[in-house]
Design a protein around this motif. Structure first.
Motif, PDB file in Angstrom:
ATOM      1  N   LYS A  44       5.949 -16.733  -2.423  1.00 22.62           N
ATOM      2  CA  LYS A  44       5.006 -17.218  -1.429  1.00 22.62           C
ATOM      3  C   LYS A  44       3.820 -16.263  -1.320  1.00 22.62           C
ATOM      4  O   LYS A  44       3.980 -15.064  -1.306  1.00 22.62           O
ATOM      5  CB  LYS A  44       5.687 -17.339  -0.058  1.00 22.62           C
ATOM      6  N   LYS A  45       2.653 -16.868  -1.272  1.00 22.55           N
ATOM      7  CA  LYS A  45       1.443 -16.075  -1.140  1.00 22.55           C
ATOM      8  C   LYS A  45       1.374 -15.487   0.259  1.00 22.55           C
ATOM      9  O   LYS A  45       1.393 -16.245   1.237  1.00 22.55           O
ATOM     10  CB  LYS A  45       0.214 -16.945  -1.398  1.00 22.55           C
ATOM     11  N   PRO A  46       1.359 -14.203   0.368  1.00 21.02           N
ATOM     12  CA  PRO A  46       1.351 -13.605   1.711  1.00 21.02           C
ATOM     13  C   PRO A  46       0.029 -13.899   2.415  1.00 21.02           C
ATOM     14  O   PRO A  46      -1.009 -14.046   1.804  1.00 21.02           O
ATOM     15  CB  PRO A  46       1.497 -12.102   1.429  1.00 21.02           C
ATOM     16  N   HIS A  47       0.136 -13.998   3.725  1.00 22.82           N
ATOM     17  CA  HIS A  47      -1.062 -14.180   4.532  1.00 22.82           C
ATOM     18  C   HIS A  47      -1.865 -12.887   4.545  1.00 22.82           C
ATOM     19  O   HIS A  47      -1.321 -11.786   4.494  1.00 22.82           O
ATOM     20  CB  HIS A  47      -0.692 -14.574   5.967  1.00 22.82           C
ATOM     21  N   LEU A  48      -3.172 -13.067   4.637  1.00 24.49           N
ATOM     22  CA  LEU A  48      -4.032 -11.894   4.589  1.00 24.49           C
ATOM     23  C   LEU A  48      -3.764 -10.943   5.730  1.00 24.49           C
ATOM     24  O   LEU A  48      -3.828  -9.728   5.581  1.00 24.49           O
ATOM     25  CB  LEU A  48      -5.497 -12.341   4.605  1.00 24.49           C
ATOM     26  N   HIS A  49      -3.428 -11.521   6.896  1.00 21.03           N
ATOM     27  CA  HIS A  49      -3.245 -10.648   8.039  1.00 21.03           C
ATOM     28  C   HIS A  49      -1.935  -9.898   8.015  1.00 21.03           C
ATOM     29  O   HIS A  49      -1.694  -9.025   8.833  1.00 21.03           O
ATOM     30  CB  HIS A  49      -3.357 -11.459   9.340  1.00 21.03           C
ATOM     31  N   THR A  50      -1.082 -10.245   7.065  1.00 18.39           N
ATOM     32  CA  THR A  50       0.193  -9.530   6.962  1.00 18.39           C
ATOM     33  C   THR A  50       0.188  -8.525   5.825  1.00 18.39           C
ATOM     34  O   THR A  50       1.143  -7.795   5.636  1.00 18.39           O
ATOM     35  CB  THR A  50       1.347 -10.513   6.765  1.00 18.39           C
ATOM     36  N   MET A  51      -0.904  -8.520   5.050  1.00 18.87           N
ATOM     37  CA  MET A  51      -0.964  -7.595   3.925  1.00 18.87           C
ATOM     38  C   MET A  51      -1.285  -6.188   4.415  1.00 18.87           C
ATOM     39  O   MET A  51      -2.205  -5.987   5.199  1.00 18.87           O
ATOM     40  CB  MET A  51      -2.038  -8.030   2.922  1.00 18.87           C
ATOM     41  N   ILE A  52      -0.540  -5.209   3.984  1.00 26.89           N
ATOM     42  CA  ILE A  52      -0.752  -3.809   4.344  1.00 26.89           C
ATOM     43  C   ILE A  52      -0.982  -3.017   3.071  1.00 26.89           C
ATOM     44  O   ILE A  52      -0.144  -3.005   2.176  1.00 26.89           O
ATOM     45  CB  ILE A  52       0.456  -3.245   5.113  1.00 26.89           C
ATOM     46  N   ILE A  53      -2.144  -2.393   2.994  1.00 20.32           N
ATOM     47  CA  ILE A  53      -2.477  -1.594   1.814  1.00 20.32           C
ATOM     48  C   ILE A  53      -2.122  -0.149   2.110  1.00 20.32           C
ATOM     49  O   ILE A  53      -2.680   0.473   3.024  1.00 20.32           O
ATOM     50  CB  ILE A  53      -3.963  -1.727   1.476  1.00 20.32           C
ATOM     51  N   ALA A  54      -1.227   0.370   1.399  1.00 19.59           N
ATOM     52  CA  ALA A  54      -0.795   1.752   1.595  1.00 19.59           C
ATOM     53  C   ALA A  54      -1.887   2.699   1.135  1.00 19.59           C
ATOM     54  O   ALA A  54      -2.473   2.517   0.062  1.00 19.59           O
ATOM     55  CB  ALA A  54       0.492   2.022   0.828  1.00 19.59           C
ATOM     56  N   PRO A  55      -2.239   3.688   1.943  1.00 18.80           N
ATOM     57  CA  PRO A  55      -3.270   4.655   1.542  1.00 18.80           C
ATOM     58  C   PRO A  55      -2.836   5.474   0.346  1.00 18.80           C
ATOM     59  O   PRO A  55      -1.649   5.765   0.174  1.00 18.80           O
ATOM     60  CB  PRO A  55      -3.418   5.530   2.795  1.00 18.80           C
ATOM     61  N   GLN A  56      -3.805   5.807  -0.462  1.00 23.99           N
ATOM     62  CA  GLN A  56      -3.518   6.616  -1.633  1.00 23.99           C
ATOM     63  C   GLN A  56      -3.188   8.047  -1.206  1.00 23.99           C
ATOM     64  O   GLN A  56      -3.837   8.598  -0.326  1.00 23.99           O
ATOM     65  CB  GLN A  56      -4.719   6.619  -2.569  1.00 23.99           C
ATOM     66  N   PRO A  57      -2.210   8.648  -1.814  1.00 23.83           N
ATOM     67  CA  PRO A  57      -1.831  10.024  -1.431  1.00 23.83           C
ATOM     68  C   PRO A  57      -2.978  11.018  -1.548  1.00 23.83           C
ATOM     69  O   PRO A  57      -3.139  11.895  -0.709  1.00 23.83           O
ATOM     70  CB  PRO A  57      -0.701  10.350  -2.425  1.00 23.83           C
ATOM     71  N   MET A  58      -3.819  10.867  -2.590  1.00 20.14           N
ATOM     72  CA  MET A  58      -4.922  11.799  -2.764  1.00 20.14           C
ATOM     73  C   MET A  58      -5.950  11.675  -1.649  1.00 20.14           C
ATOM     74  O   MET A  58      -6.500  12.662  -1.165  1.00 20.14           O
ATOM     75  CB  MET A  58      -5.597  11.559  -4.124  1.00 20.14           C
ATOM     76  N   ALA A  59      -6.220  10.415  -1.224  1.00 25.48           N
ATOM     77  CA  ALA A  59      -7.182  10.198  -0.147  1.00 25.48           C
ATOM     78  C   ALA A  59      -6.677  10.787   1.162  1.00 25.48           C
ATOM     79  O   ALA A  59      -7.432  11.382   1.930  1.00 25.48           O
ATOM     80  CB  ALA A  59      -7.463   8.706   0.014  1.00 25.48           C
ATOM     81  N   VAL A  60      -5.395  10.613   1.431  1.00 25.10           N
ATOM     82  CA  VAL A  60      -4.805  11.172   2.645  1.00 25.10           C
ATOM     83  C   VAL A  60      -4.882  12.692   2.628  1.00 25.10           C
ATOM     84  O   VAL A  60      -5.224  13.330   3.633  1.00 25.10           O
ATOM     85  CB  VAL A  60      -3.340  10.706   2.788  1.00 25.10           C
ATOM     86  N   ALA A  61      -4.598  13.286   1.490  1.00 30.04           N
ATOM     87  CA  ALA A  61      -4.638  14.746   1.381  1.00 30.04           C
ATOM     88  C   ALA A  61      -6.057  15.265   1.589  1.00 30.04           C
ATOM     89  O   ALA A  61      -6.272  16.263   2.279  1.00 30.04           O
ATOM     90  CB  ALA A  61      -4.098  15.180   0.021  1.00 30.04           C
ATOM     91  N   ALA A  62      -7.046  14.573   0.988  1.00 33.90           N
ATOM     92  CA  ALA A  62      -8.433  15.011   1.132  1.00 33.90           C
ATOM     93  C   ALA A  62      -8.896  14.914   2.580  1.00 33.90           C
ATOM     94  O   ALA A  62      -9.571  15.808   3.096  1.00 33.90           O
ATOM     95  CB  ALA A  62      -9.344  14.175   0.234  1.00 33.90           C
TER      96      ALA A  62
END
Length: 315
Positions: free
Chosen positions: A14-32
């Protein structure tokens, strides 16, 4: 299957709804981002500690002076204005503040004025400016503000004072309004003060003699200073290009007194102007005021008309 036939399993997603999609932050971006936040926090902490040190130092010196205790510094004997500047550059902020307490404010009529007559070969007097010690942390900060922000990348050269006139005019262009001397700051016309002799005049201020917080009951200390206030000339509307800086410069104040160095002579053996060297304490009213003052000095020197002068407006 039991009949030996192959079966194909079809999986449907099933195609997930846009409002339920969660993009996990990249580890490098979080560290920076974490490192940047920590660096900003550390810088703020270091600057706050340096400011607190200045405030404590100023308060301690004033309390010692008000307790009639002898100030530690003594006025040396100088022969030339260059000797004065060399010694002032070698002093710590605490020593400069103690010397400031011993000095008297100049008379406005005795300032070394510039010559506004364009036909005159002698350009009158200019004050060359020198930043002095403001502690190991705040000295480079003061230099950045003065030489990068104050003149928008143009190095600060010093100050120039206009001759007072008796014209009773309320115009901001008048040199003398109600006992106020008008002055301007001098900036190099290029990003390097050593490239040429051209200079720009801007950052106008008013000069008055008023009572100072930097005073004491000691007879060797003064209770007044020459104040240079920028607020009366920062009435321009906030611009979109520079929405904050006009408000910053409104709170800028300088206090100056004359260094007691009588009968100074120049390299040619001529006696110098009696207000040859001024010791100043510059500060922002919104940054704990005079308690967090940065020392500087001004030295009067004669200039000739070969130096081009321009007036400009810096946001």
């Amino acid at each position: 299957t039991a009949h030996g036939q192959k079966s194909i399993s079809i999986c449907t997603f099933k195609k997930p709804h846009l409002h339920t999609m969660i993009i996990a932050p990249q580890p490098m971006a979080v560290a920076a981002a974490t490192v940047a936040t920590a660096a900003v926090g550390a810088a703020v902490l270091v600057l706050s500690a340096a400011v607190a040190s200045n405030v404590y130092e100023t308060r301690s010196i004033l309390m010692r002076a008000k307790s009639s205790l002898q100030l530690q510094s003594s006025l040396p004997c100088w022969k030339t204005s260059d000797d004065v500047v060399a010694d002032l550059k070698g002093m710590r902020r605490s020593e400069l503040l103690e010397m400031f307490l011993r000095c008297e404010p100049p008379s406005l009529s005795d300032l070394a004025f510039s010559e506004e007559d364009d036909a005159a070969e002698d350009g009158g007097w200019r004050y060359d400016g020198y930043l002095l010690d403001n502690g190991p942390i705040l000295t480079p900060v003061t230099g950045f503000i003065t030489n990068r922000l104050f003149g928008r990348g143009r190095p600060w050269l010093g100050k120039a004072y206009s001759k007072p006139t008796t014209a009773a005019s309320a115009s901001s262009s008048s040199n003398f309004v109600g006992g106020v001397v008008i002055g301007k700051n001098r900036f190099s016309s290029s990003s390097s003060s050593s490239e040429n002799n051209d200079e720009l005049l801007d950052r106008t201020f008013d000069c008055t003699i008023d009572a100072s917080v930097l005073s004491s009951p000691d007879a060797a200390a003064s209770s007044s200073s020459m104040f240079q206030r920028y607020a009366p000339h920062c009435h321009c509307p906030v611009s979109l290009r520079s929405p904050i800086m006009p408000l910053v410069w409104r709170g800028m104040v300088d206090e100056l007194r004359v260094v007691d160095a009588k009968q100074l002579v120049d390299a040619g053996g001529k006696e110098q102007h009696e207000t040859k060297v001024l010791l100043g304490m510059g500060y922002f009213a919104w940054s704990l005021g005079v308690w967090n003052a940065a020392p500087f000095c001004l030295v009067a020197r004669r200039v000739m008309r070969h130096r081009m002068e321009k007036s400009c407006k810096i946001d």
